[in-house]
Design a protein around this motif. Structure first.
Motif, PDB file in Angstrom:
ATOM      1  N   LYS A 339       0.848  -1.184   0.000  1.00 18.94           N
ATOM      2  CA  LYS A 339       0.000   0.000   0.000  1.00 18.94           C
ATOM      3  C   LYS A 339       0.886   1.238   0.000  1.00 18.94           C
ATOM      4  CE  LYS A 339      -3.806  -2.206   2.512  1.00 18.94           C
ATOM      5  NZ  LYS A 339      -4.671  -2.156   3.723  1.00 18.94           N
ATOM      6  N   GLU A 340       0.293   2.378  -0.253  1.00 14.32           N
ATOM      7  CA  GLU A 340       1.070   3.609  -0.373  1.00 14.32           C
ATOM      8  C   GLU A 340       1.792   3.960   0.923  1.00 14.32           C
ATOM      9  OE1 GLU A 340       0.432   8.261  -1.794  1.00 14.32           O
ATOM     10  OE2 GLU A 340      -1.240   6.834  -1.835  1.00 14.32           O
ATOM     11  N   THR A 341       1.208   3.610   2.040  1.00 13.24           N
ATOM     12  CA  THR A 341       1.814   3.954   3.333  1.00 13.24           C
ATOM     13  C   THR A 341       2.596   2.796   3.936  1.00 13.24           C
ATOM     14  OG1 THR A 341      -0.252   3.326   4.456  1.00 13.24           O
ATOM     15  CG2 THR A 341       0.013   5.641   3.823  1.00 13.24           C
ATOM     16  N   GLU A 342       2.688   1.663   3.226  1.00 15.21           N
ATOM     17  CA  GLU A 342       3.366   0.487   3.767  1.00 15.21           C
ATOM     18  C   GLU A 342       4.578   0.149   2.908  1.00 15.21           C
ATOM     19  OE1 GLU A 342       0.577  -2.649   4.066  1.00 15.21           O
ATOM     20  OE2 GLU A 342      -0.733  -1.618   5.493  1.00 15.21           O
ATOM     21  N   LEU A 343       5.641   0.885   3.100  1.00 12.15           N
ATOM     22  CA  LEU A 343       6.868   0.675   2.342  1.00 12.15           C
ATOM     23  C   LEU A 343       7.858  -0.143   3.166  1.00 12.15           C
ATOM     24  CD1 LEU A 343       8.731   1.253  -0.092  1.00 12.15           C
ATOM     25  CD2 LEU A 343       9.465   3.343   1.097  1.00 12.15           C
ATOM     26  N   GLU A 344       8.316  -1.257   2.583  1.00 18.07           N
ATOM     27  CA  GLU A 344       9.361  -2.066   3.193  1.00 18.07           C
ATOM     28  C   GLU A 344      10.642  -1.843   2.406  1.00 18.07           C
ATOM     29  OE1 GLU A 344       8.167  -6.123   3.414  1.00 18.07           O
ATOM     30  OE2 GLU A 344       6.113  -5.632   4.031  1.00 18.07           O
ATOM     31  N   LEU A 345      11.666  -1.339   3.079  1.00 14.77           N
ATOM     32  CA  LEU A 345      12.912  -0.943   2.428  1.00 14.77           C
ATOM     33  C   LEU A 345      14.085  -1.576   3.159  1.00 14.77           C
ATOM     34  CD1 LEU A 345      13.506   0.946  -0.002  1.00 14.77           C
ATOM     35  CD2 LEU A 345      14.013   2.736   1.653  1.00 14.77           C
ATOM     36  N   GLN A 346      15.043  -2.088   2.377  1.00 11.37           N
ATOM     37  CA  GLN A 346      16.211  -2.714   2.982  1.00 11.37           C
ATOM     38  C   GLN A 346      17.434  -2.492   2.097  1.00 11.37           C
ATOM     39  OE1 GLN A 346      16.663  -7.194   3.559  1.00 11.37           O
ATOM     40  NE2 GLN A 346      16.131  -6.564   5.641  1.00 11.37           N
ATOM     41  N   MET A 347      18.529  -2.088   2.732  1.00  6.01           N
ATOM     42  CA  MET A 347      19.795  -1.905   2.026  1.00  6.01           C
ATOM     43  C   MET A 347      20.799  -2.922   2.553  1.00  6.01           C
ATOM     44  SD  MET A 347      22.189   1.498   1.512  1.00  6.01           S
ATOM     45  CE  MET A 347      22.706   1.613   3.227  1.00  6.01           C
ATOM     46  N   LYS A 348      21.512  -3.583   1.630  1.00  9.19           N
ATOM     47  CA  LYS A 348      22.511  -4.584   1.990  1.00  9.19           C
ATOM     48  C   LYS A 348      23.856  -4.203   1.394  1.00  9.19           C
ATOM     49  CE  LYS A 348      19.159  -8.381   2.205  1.00  9.19           C
ATOM     50  NZ  LYS A 348      18.737  -9.682   1.618  1.00  9.19           N
ATOM     51  N   LEU A 349      24.906  -4.436   2.156  1.00 10.57           N
ATOM     52  CA  LEU A 349      26.261  -4.208   1.684  1.00 10.57           C
ATOM     53  C   LEU A 349      27.022  -5.524   1.718  1.00 10.57           C
ATOM     54  CD1 LEU A 349      25.695  -1.242   3.524  1.00 10.57           C
ATOM     55  CD2 LEU A 349      27.416  -0.783   1.788  1.00 10.57           C
ATOM     56  N   TRP A 350      27.600  -5.870   0.562  1.00  8.58           N
ATOM     57  CA  TRP A 350      28.251  -7.154   0.360  1.00  8.58           C
ATOM     58  C   TRP A 350      29.747  -6.940   0.193  1.00  8.58           C
ATOM     59  CZ3 TRP A 350      24.692 -11.351  -0.205  1.00  8.58           C
ATOM     60  CH2 TRP A 350      23.349 -10.958  -0.335  1.00  8.58           C
ATOM     61  N   MET A 351      30.539  -7.788   0.858  1.00  7.61           N
ATOM     62  CA  MET A 351      31.994  -7.716   0.761  1.00  7.61           C
ATOM     63  C   MET A 351      32.503  -8.885  -0.070  1.00  7.61           C
ATOM     64  SD  MET A 351      34.848  -7.437   3.820  1.00  7.61           S
ATOM     65  CE  MET A 351      34.360  -9.016   4.537  1.00  7.61           C
ATOM     66  N   PHE A 359      30.651 -12.719  -3.329  1.00  7.03           N
ATOM     67  CA  PHE A 359      30.242 -11.685  -2.390  1.00  7.03           C
ATOM     68  C   PHE A 359      29.528 -12.306  -1.194  1.00  7.03           C
ATOM     69  CE2 PHE A 359      30.791  -9.231  -6.258  1.00  7.03           C
ATOM     70  CZ  PHE A 359      31.395  -8.073  -5.779  1.00  7.03           C
ATOM     71  N   VAL A 360      29.864 -11.792  -0.013  1.00  4.83           N
ATOM     72  CA  VAL A 360      29.284 -12.263   1.248  1.00  4.83           C
ATOM     73  C   VAL A 360      28.599 -11.077   1.920  1.00  4.83           C
ATOM     74  CG1 VAL A 360      29.743 -13.323   3.478  1.00  4.83           C
ATOM     75  CG2 VAL A 360      31.096 -14.003   1.475  1.00  4.83           C
ATOM     76  N   LEU A 361      27.411 -11.305   2.438  1.00  2.76           N
ATOM     77  CA  LEU A 361      26.661 -10.243   3.094  1.00  2.76           C
ATOM     78  C   LEU A 361      27.401  -9.768   4.339  1.00  2.76           C
ATOM     79  CD1 LEU A 361      24.078  -8.529   3.187  1.00  2.76           C
ATOM     80  CD2 LEU A 361      23.013 -10.371   4.510  1.00  2.76           C
ATOM     81  N   ASN A 362      27.613  -8.440   4.420  1.00  2.00           N
ATOM     82  CA  ASN A 362      28.337  -7.860   5.553  1.00  2.00           C
ATOM     83  C   ASN A 362      27.414  -7.057   6.466  1.00  2.00           C
ATOM     84  OD1 ASN A 362      29.854  -5.076   6.464  1.00  2.00           O
ATOM     85  ND2 ASN A 362      31.180  -6.876   6.748  1.00  2.00           N
ATOM     86  N   THR A 363      26.592  -6.186   5.882  1.00  2.00           N
ATOM     87  CA  THR A 363      25.739  -5.300   6.679  1.00  2.00           C
ATOM     88  C   THR A 363      24.349  -5.252   6.061  1.00  2.00           C
ATOM     89  OG1 THR A 363      27.648  -3.938   7.261  1.00  2.00           O
ATOM     90  CG2 THR A 363      25.471  -2.989   7.644  1.00  2.00           C
ATOM     91  N   LYS A 364      23.344  -5.304   6.915  1.00  2.00           N
ATOM     92  CA  LYS A 364      21.957  -5.182   6.485  1.00  2.00           C
ATOM     93  C   LYS A 364      21.320  -4.018   7.242  1.00  2.00           C
ATOM     94  CE  LYS A 364      19.586  -8.966   6.243  1.00  2.00           C
ATOM     95  NZ  LYS A 364      18.777 -10.145   6.653  1.00  2.00           N
ATOM     96  N   VAL A 365      20.740  -3.063   6.490  1.00  2.00           N
ATOM     97  CA  VAL A 365      20.136  -1.873   7.091  1.00  2.00           C
ATOM     98  C   VAL A 365      18.656  -1.853   6.740  1.00  2.00           C
ATOM     99  CG1 VAL A 365      20.196   0.637   7.275  1.00  2.00           C
ATOM    100  CG2 VAL A 365      22.321  -0.636   6.829  1.00  2.00           C
TER     101      VAL A 365
END
Length: 758
Positions: A339-351, A359-365
């Motif tokens: 929905k317009e007000t239900e945003l799921e957001l995730q940023m991942k940084l891979w080393m 690439f291996v997952l290092n940080t998940k925000v």
């Protein structure tokens, strides 16, 4: 320009040569073509004459002529109101009839009777039969039986359809979504079906209880084909993949091109380590595609969740990705919004892990921003020891992320954390990019461009032209690093001078793609017009374009990227100089990857032909040394003259034919049993061959070999006499002494084949 993934009218397509023997001009647009063994002098085509959505199946008689281009104007009407898709037309019972489906109608035309029968299913007005639409059709090869696929996932088997009143049909149902394609086996004992479930279903004896499955094929099955011998099946999929399957439903081979996704959100990127093209691949994955070898390297699972193919389900989408620090880091952004007000957001940084070569997952925000992320970029300047990442968002902020020490008492570790948050009058941040030396950061806030100091994160200056929201933003490189370029949604391209903080020049250009060349000052801009897409290559210091190519594509170009060359070219023509250090690739709306090439089709077919060391009269195909036939002997006297000379194949080391054999995909090579004996034979020397190393130079040729020498002298004298007939000179024999003749015999036995390797 060529596509990625013309002798009688020869044309080179994906390293294959097609020869056009004859061309028949029908004069109408052809949507599909069908041939029948029993009708050798005619073909069947789908055309539309009047309305654009009304199609007809007609028979075209092919006139006999020796000309290469012939007009075929004799058309015979067969069926009307049909679908233009080839999957909706099928010929059955060895060509006795043809069946066509469209909407809720099944039409059957009998060639001998020249009559048509039409059958109708309940329309969508009735909710119970809301998805009765026909989607595909297949006919039994030996019986009067028609199989039709439907939107509701059902398969209907029609019989007795030669009578409009006595016809019957039975239903088979396993697919939960529409049936995409159907195919009968060669004998007709089995029916194959496929759809969005990515499962091939074999209905044996056309019964519901007797069915077999080949699951987890990876993507929607678009087409199904059966080999003429019946021992192989073949499926093509929506992700640009072909799977060859054995008769026992075991996958034999997979031919994977550039994976086609529903949408390309990440754009085109280049992996600094492998030089592979990186973009959206399978759902939730990044695909790494080798442009040099034209094959997929691997898929990186970013979302790491099982994909459920359901049209009504809102999926998690991989929207952004960027490489940093020469390929040591990878940043990705994924989102899901129901929905317009239900945003799921995730940023991942891979080393990048050197041990695992991946690439291996290092940080998940989680929720790095409160709204959609519009751009992200790394600072790749050499002077910056600490990796830095910047993200911009519609929430009106851009954030700076840095790598910090995250060690504890158990292990050493590093992680990413937010170091700075910037904004400008609560405008939406739309783009961001670093200068080449990393000293400046440019962030666009709708119509305004802001410049920030990357050490103190202080605002240095702003540029505002009020020409519309900034769509693209990039710095110049090398000698043009003092310039900043911005393209707006209103069709204005601006160039600012960072030293004078003033507008250098502007041009009216509807830029859809703008990419800088990392190895030169050149910038490629692709604009969209009513006719198609145009390419402009220019330097920021010169408003006059270096190269212009109109109509590079009839459809919209969505993404582009410069790929650095391993070995720079040396084009002298002004039209190609911008391609010396990098090659430009661009992706269209239909996900067709194209590039610019200066090579002819023949050169692309055999790129190593000039390196193959063979006689001028021999064909220089890559596998000639292994599979080629020996040339017929044309002159017997010449062959006799060279009978006793040492013959040796070139050294196998660095022979392009052998190298290309070892690196060619197995599915395009002949069988190993056919290649083995010829390959080994090409590496062996003749029994009569003797190397010069076997004859010591300090041994007198006359000692212990008086009889042999006399025979050789006589033989040599005879050959010299033979050369008299070829005007080599009559005095040659009388001018040579015995010592000179001995020296000549030595040189005759020396192997000079090493010269050909130079």
């Amino acid at each position: 320009m060529e596509r990625k993934f013309g002798g009688w009218g020869g044309q080179v397509i994906n390293n294959m040569v097609l020869f056009i023997f004859q061309t028949f001009v029908v004069g109408l647009k052809l949507h599909a073509l069908f041939t029948l063994p029993r009708a050798e002098d005619s073909v069947f085509v789908i055309i539309n004459k009047e309305k654009p959505d009304v199609f007809q199946l007609v028979s075209v008689k092919l006139p006999k002529s020796s000309s290469q281009e012939i007009e075929a104007k004799e058309l015979s009407f067969v069926l009307d109101y049909i679908n233009q898709s080839p999957k909706c037309i099928a010929f059955g019972n060895e060509g006795e009839y043809v069946a066509a489906v469209r909407d809720f109608y099944l039409s059957v035309y009998f060639f001998k009777k020249k009559t048509t029968s039409r059958f109708t299913l309940s329309s969508s007005r009735n909710k119970k039969h809301a998805k009765n639409n026909f989607t595909c059709v297949a006919c039994h090869p030996k019986e009067d039986c028609i199989a039709t696929g439907h939107k509701d996932g059902k398969i209907r088997l029609w019989r007795n359809f030669d009578d409009d009143k006595k016809y019957t049909y039975t239903c088979l149902h396993w697919h939960h979504d529409m049936v995409m394609d159907l195919a009968f086996s060669v004998t007709g004992t089995s029916l194959l079906s496929g759809g969005r479930e990515s499962v091939l279903v074999e209905w044996r004896d056309a019964t519901e209880k007797n069915k077999e499955f080949l699951p987890r094929l990876g993507a929607t099955i678009e087409h199904i084909s059966v080999s003429p011998a019946g021992d192989l099946f073949c499926t093509s999929h929506s992700d640009n993949k072909i799977i060859v399957i054995h008769r026992n439903l075991e996958a034999s081979a997979v031919i994977q091109g550039l994976v086609k996704d529903s949408n390309i959100f990440t754009g085109l990127m280049v992996d600094p380590r492998t030089k592979a093209l990186v973009l959206n691949g399978k759902p939730g994955h990044l695909q790494f595609y080798s442009l040099q070898h034209d094959k997929q390297l691997y898929n990186l699972d970013i979302i790491q969740q099982e994909y459920i193919n359901d049209s009504g389900l809102i999926q998690i989408e991989l929207t952004k990705a960027a490489f940093g620090c020469y390929g040591n880091w990878l940043a990705t952004v994924e989102q899901r919004q129901e929905k317009e007000t239900e945003l799921e957001l995730q940023m991942k940084l891979w080393m990048y892990n050197k041990k695992t070569q991946g690439f291996v997952l290092n940080t998940k925000v989680n929720m790095p921003h409160e709204d959609h992320i519009t751009a992200l970029c790394f600072c790749n300047a050499e002077k910056f020891e600490n990796p830095t990442l910047v993200t911009s968002s519609k929430d009106g902020h851009f954030k700076v992320w840095i790598l910090t020490d995250d060690s504890d008492i158990y292990k050493k570790a590093v992680g990413w954390t937010c170091d700075f948050v910037g904004s400008y009058h609560k405008y939406q941040a739309t783009n961001c990019c670093f200068s080449e030396d990393g000293s400046l950061l440019a962030v666009s806030f709708e119509e305004i461009v802001t410049i920030w100091d990357s050490e103190t994160w202080e605002l240095k200056c702003t540029f505002c032209q009020r020409a519309g929201k900034i769509r693209h933003l990039c710095f110049g490189r090398l000698t043009c690093s003092k310039y900043l370029l911005g393209a707006t949604e209103n069709g204005i391209l601006c160039c600012w001078n960072l030293l004078s903080c003033a507008l250098e020049w502007s041009a009216k250009l509807n830029v859809r793609v703008m990419e800088p060349d990392p190895n030169s000052e050149n910038i490629a801009a692709i604009s969209q017009s009513s006719v198609g897409s145009d390419l402009f290559v220019f330097k920021p210091s010169e408003p006059r374009p270096l190269y212009i190519q109109k109509n590079i594509s009839r459809e919209e170009v969505q993404w582009g990227v410069f790929v650095p060359r391993d070995v720079p070219e040396s084009f002298t023509s002004e039209a190609y100089q911008w391609l010396n250090r990098s090659q430009f690739y661009f992706l269209t709306k239909s996900q067709t990857l194209l590039t610019f090439s200066t090579k002819s089709p023949e050169e692309k077919l055999t790129p190593t032909s000039k390196q193959l060391l063979a006689e001028e009269s021999l064909p220089t195909t890559p596998f000639y040394f292994i599979l080629g036939k020996h040339r017929e002997q044309q002159d017997g006297k010449i062959n006799e003259a060279f009978e006793s000379e040492l013959v040796q194949l070139p050294l196998t080391e660095n022979i392009p034919a052998i190298s290309e054999l070892l690196h060619t995909p197995a599915h395009v090579l002949p069988s190993a049993s056919f290649l083995c004996s010829k390959f080994v034979s090409s590496l062996l020397l003749s029994k009569e061959t003797k190397s010069s190393e076997e004859i010591p130079e300090d041994v007198d040729m006359e000692e212990g070999k008086e009889s042999d020498d006399s025979d050789e002298e006589n033989d040599f004298t005879e050959k010299i006499q033979d050369t008299n007939n070829t005007d080599l000179g009559e005095d040659l024999l009388h001018q040579l002494s015995k010592s000179e003749e001995k020296e000549l015999r030595k040189f005759r036995k020396v192997d000079y084949s090493w010269i050909t390797v130079l």
